[in-house]
Design a protein around this motif. Sequence first.
Motif, PDB file in Angstrom:
ATOM      1  N   ILE A 172       0.867  -1.177   0.000  1.00  0.00           N
ATOM      2  CA  ILE A 172       0.000   0.000   0.000  1.00  0.00           C
ATOM      3  C   ILE A 172       0.903   1.226   0.000  1.00  0.00           C
ATOM      4  CG2 ILE A 172      -1.690   1.374   1.278  1.00  0.00           C
ATOM      5  CD1 ILE A 172      -2.953  -1.071   0.215  1.00  0.00           C
ATOM      6  N   HIS A 173       0.851   1.998  -1.068  1.00  0.00           N
ATOM      7  CA  HIS A 173       1.669   3.209  -1.172  1.00  0.00           C
ATOM      8  C   HIS A 173       0.774   4.409  -0.828  1.00  0.00           C
ATOM      9  CE1 HIS A 173       4.750   0.711  -2.897  1.00  0.00           C
ATOM     10  NE2 HIS A 173       3.920   0.311  -3.861  1.00  0.00           N
ATOM     11  N   ASP A 174       0.711   4.726   0.439  1.00  0.00           N
ATOM     12  CA  ASP A 174      -0.228   5.752   0.922  1.00  0.00           C
ATOM     13  C   ASP A 174       0.475   7.074   1.237  1.00  0.00           C
ATOM     14  OD1 ASP A 174       1.076   4.517   3.056  1.00  0.00           O
ATOM     15  OD2 ASP A 174      -0.629   4.695   4.418  1.00  0.00           O
ATOM     16  N   SER A 175       1.084   7.638   0.212  1.00  0.00           N
ATOM     17  CA  SER A 175       1.762   8.930   0.387  1.00  0.00           C
ATOM     18  C   SER A 175       0.777  10.014   0.815  1.00  0.00           C
ATOM     19  CB  SER A 175       2.457   9.342  -0.915  1.00  0.00           C
ATOM     20  OG  SER A 175       1.524   9.410  -1.982  1.00  0.00           O
ATOM     21  N   TYR A 176      -0.480   9.893   0.403  1.00  0.00           N
ATOM     22  CA  TYR A 176      -1.517  10.855   0.774  1.00  0.00           C
ATOM     23  C   TYR A 176      -1.761  10.848   2.279  1.00  0.00           C
ATOM     24  CZ  TYR A 176      -3.595   6.287  -0.154  1.00  0.00           C
ATOM     25  OH  TYR A 176      -3.817   4.943  -0.215  1.00  0.00           O
ATOM     26  N   ARG A 177      -1.679   9.684   2.893  1.00  0.00           N
ATOM     27  CA  ARG A 177      -1.856   9.600   4.345  1.00  0.00           C
ATOM     28  C   ARG A 177      -0.646  10.205   5.059  1.00  0.00           C
ATOM     29  NH1 ARG A 177      -3.492   4.924   4.365  1.00  0.00           N
ATOM     30  NH2 ARG A 177      -5.711   5.418   4.652  1.00  0.00           N
ATOM     31  N   ILE A 178       0.536   9.914   4.549  1.00  0.00           N
ATOM     32  CA  ILE A 178       1.751  10.483   5.127  1.00  0.00           C
ATOM     33  C   ILE A 178       1.692  12.007   5.079  1.00  0.00           C
ATOM     34  CG2 ILE A 178       4.252  10.731   4.796  1.00  0.00           C
ATOM     35  CD1 ILE A 178       4.243   7.782   3.810  1.00  0.00           C
ATOM     36  N   GLU A 179       1.274  12.539   3.947  1.00  0.00           N
ATOM     37  CA  GLU A 179       1.172  13.994   3.811  1.00  0.00           C
ATOM     38  C   GLU A 179       0.183  14.569   4.825  1.00  0.00           C
ATOM     39  OE1 GLU A 179      -0.167  17.403   0.508  1.00  0.00           O
ATOM     40  OE2 GLU A 179      -0.230  15.270   0.004  1.00  0.00           O
ATOM     41  N   TYR A 180      -0.964  13.915   4.966  1.00  0.00           N
ATOM     42  CA  TYR A 180      -1.991  14.370   5.916  1.00  0.00           C
ATOM     43  C   TYR A 180      -1.429  14.418   7.341  1.00  0.00           C
ATOM     44  CZ  TYR A 180      -6.343  14.242   8.668  1.00  0.00           C
ATOM     45  OH  TYR A 180      -7.329  14.507   9.586  1.00  0.00           O
ATOM     46  N   ILE A 181      -0.826  13.317   7.767  1.00  0.00           N
ATOM     47  CA  ILE A 181      -0.340  13.244   9.152  1.00  0.00           C
ATOM     48  C   ILE A 181       0.834  14.195   9.353  1.00  0.00           C
ATOM     49  CG2 ILE A 181       0.423  11.714  11.000  1.00  0.00           C
ATOM     50  CD1 ILE A 181      -0.629   9.359   9.303  1.00  0.00           C
ATOM     51  N   ARG A 182       1.732  14.253   8.382  1.00  0.00           N
ATOM     52  CA  ARG A 182       2.895  15.141   8.489  1.00  0.00           C
ATOM     53  C   ARG A 182       2.454  16.575   8.767  1.00  0.00           C
ATOM     54  NH1 ARG A 182       5.057  14.552   3.601  1.00  0.00           N
ATOM     55  NH2 ARG A 182       6.727  13.119   4.193  1.00  0.00           N
ATOM     56  N   GLU A 183       1.491  17.044   7.985  1.00  0.00           N
ATOM     57  CA  GLU A 183       1.050  18.424   8.145  1.00  0.00           C
ATOM     58  C   GLU A 183       0.363  18.653   9.486  1.00  0.00           C
ATOM     59  OE1 GLU A 183       1.816  20.979   6.177  1.00  0.00           O
ATOM     60  OE2 GLU A 183       3.058  19.486   5.166  1.00  0.00           O
ATOM     61  N   HIS A 184      -0.407  17.673   9.944  1.00  0.00           N
ATOM     62  CA  HIS A 184      -1.078  17.829  11.239  1.00  0.00           C
ATOM     63  C   HIS A 184      -0.068  17.783  12.396  1.00  0.00           C
ATOM     64  CE1 HIS A 184      -4.787  17.181   8.954  1.00  0.00           C
ATOM     65  NE2 HIS A 184      -5.435  17.655  10.015  1.00  0.00           N
ATOM     66  N   ILE A 185       0.895  16.894  12.305  1.00  0.00           N
ATOM     67  CA  ILE A 185       1.919  16.832  13.355  1.00  0.00           C
ATOM     68  C   ILE A 185       2.731  18.127  13.380  1.00  0.00           C
ATOM     69  CG2 ILE A 185       4.078  15.700  14.040  1.00  0.00           C
ATOM     70  CD1 ILE A 185       2.846  13.041  13.224  1.00  0.00           C
ATOM     71  N   HIS A 186       3.038  18.648  12.215  1.00  0.00           N
ATOM     72  CA  HIS A 186       3.782  19.911  12.148  1.00  0.00           C
ATOM     73  C   HIS A 186       3.005  21.032  12.839  1.00  0.00           C
ATOM     74  CE1 HIS A 186       6.212  23.220  10.780  1.00  0.00           C
ATOM     75  NE2 HIS A 186       5.225  23.727  10.056  1.00  0.00           N
ATOM     76  N   GLN A 187       1.711  21.108  12.590  1.00  0.00           N
ATOM     77  CA  GLN A 187       0.890  22.143  13.219  1.00  0.00           C
ATOM     78  C   GLN A 187       0.764  21.909  14.717  1.00  0.00           C
ATOM     79  OE1 GLN A 187      -0.212  24.940  11.830  1.00  0.00           O
ATOM     80  NE2 GLN A 187       0.711  24.375   9.864  1.00  0.00           N
ATOM     81  N   MET A 188       0.739  20.651  15.140  1.00  0.00           N
ATOM     82  CA  MET A 188       0.720  20.337  16.569  1.00  0.00           C
ATOM     83  C   MET A 188       2.022  20.794  17.223  1.00  0.00           C
ATOM     84  SD  MET A 188      -0.101  16.653  18.373  1.00  0.00           S
ATOM     85  CE  MET A 188       1.085  15.790  17.336  1.00  0.00           C
ATOM     86  N   GLU A 189       3.131  20.600  16.543  1.00  0.00           N
ATOM     87  CA  GLU A 189       4.417  21.061  17.057  1.00  0.00           C
ATOM     88  C   GLU A 189       4.436  22.586  17.190  1.00  0.00           C
ATOM     89  OE1 GLU A 189       9.180  20.333  16.310  1.00  0.00           O
ATOM     90  OE2 GLU A 189       7.788  20.091  14.636  1.00  0.00           O
ATOM     91  N   LEU A 190       3.875  23.278  16.215  1.00  0.00           N
ATOM     92  CA  LEU A 190       3.800  24.738  16.291  1.00  0.00           C
ATOM     93  C   LEU A 190       2.952  25.178  17.484  1.00  0.00           C
ATOM     94  CD1 LEU A 190       3.373  25.733  12.517  1.00  0.00           C
ATOM     95  CD2 LEU A 190       5.442  25.889  13.932  1.00  0.00           C
TER      96      LEU A 190
END
Length: 478
Positions: free
Chosen positions: A392-410
């Motif tokens: 399963i190549h779910d780059s779309y899920r990685i992008e979703y979580i990456r952006e949310h984690i980044h905003q959580m870090e901010l």
Amino acid sequence: MSGFPADFLWGGAVAANQVEGGVREGGKGLSTADIFPLSEREKGGCFDRTWDQILEAAEDRNDSGYPKRRGIDFYHRYREDIALFHEMGFKSFRFSMSWSRIFPNGDDEQPNAEGIKFYHDVVDELKKYGIEPIVTLSHFEMPLNLTLKYNGWTDRRVISFFEKFAAVLFEEFHNDIRYWITFNEIDATIHIPLTGAGIVKEHTENLEQSCYQALHHQFVASALVTKLAHEKYPELKIGCMTTKNLKYPATCKPEDCIQWLQETEVDAFYTDVQVFGEYSYTVRKLWERKQIEIQEEPEDARILKENTVDFVSFSYYASLVTSAEGAKKEKASANLLVGEKNPYLKQTPWGWQIDPVGLRFALNQMYSRYKLPLFVAENGLGTLDVLEDGRIHDSYRIEYIREHIHQMELAIEDGVLVLGYTYWGCIDCISASTSEMSKRYGFIYVDQDDQGNGTLKRIRKDSFNWYKNVIASNGEIL
């Protein structure tokens, strides 16, 4: 250098009714979740049933038509699944202990020993790997008998049944489980009454009145359970949980901002009561306008005020827009709500608007209001996954979580105290709203289709190793 604290609780989350299965095993009784068949997505999901449909489902022993009765067989495969969570490096795992597995009918005199043993086995497996268990007491799976016999939480007697359930779990697990959440998305009682509170619409004279009455009973039950924990097991941390229904005003037009303010205050009250121990003037006025009269016992105000929670957890998936002319605007979905569409946001195939920046907004908004530690108990992307060459190549899920984690870090850099992040549906599970398998969230693919066909084999998606690196670097490598 990561902005996340060294003891940040990275992990994942599931609910018993969506993963366990084993509906006829170990002395389990049926729960409200077990009556919902597979629903067509375009019909809006399966959060409601008529009385006749409920009775038919309760008597139907052909479990194949009710996906939550099979789940993904976590009941037999929990060791394999927890080993995969360990491989990812989970620091925590949020799950629920099914009320109907401990008290099959809800009002039983004695708990079910086999159910208790099952959860001891699960907790022991988590502790073996150093994974912190975070347990939700009620996650849309109250014993069906409490719906059939009492019309769910509309009956005040259910409070004592819930207290008894919690008392058993605290006694059994207080040495191994530190974090507890009383009710998952407690606002669901208003939005989806049968799922959230076991309420059958046909058995209420005024549905809205009954929903708020049931919610009051849940608030009192949550406070009494918190009181029990604080007095008998002071090392425990008890939290509340709500759907974060984040909204933006459509414009800076004063009327739109007033509409936003009023809706935001009402949306916040589910947590306000459990943090501040009282109903706000906003909600009291709302009840007055709707001619809703809540039956409150003399001791309720004191119980709520003296037994507030230790932390606030919430689910965050999407945001909405609101305006004074909302009825005329294009609509979009956000978990339990429907609101105005935001033209600046993309949507999932299920119509949920993707808004990572909204998580930072939500964390700041809630921490400013409550000044208690926050926990992101659910956040995730439910979408279609395609198995290609066994992967399963779910780059779309990685992008979703990456952006949310980044905003959580901010948000943490803004000064918000965040305890942890448990990604929702860390392993593919049955959809809460439609009972589909097609709506997949997990880092781990489960070979099962909507009809229950498949080997149940667990397959690591690309996001599996990505999240593993996120945890290992404490959020530094995204």
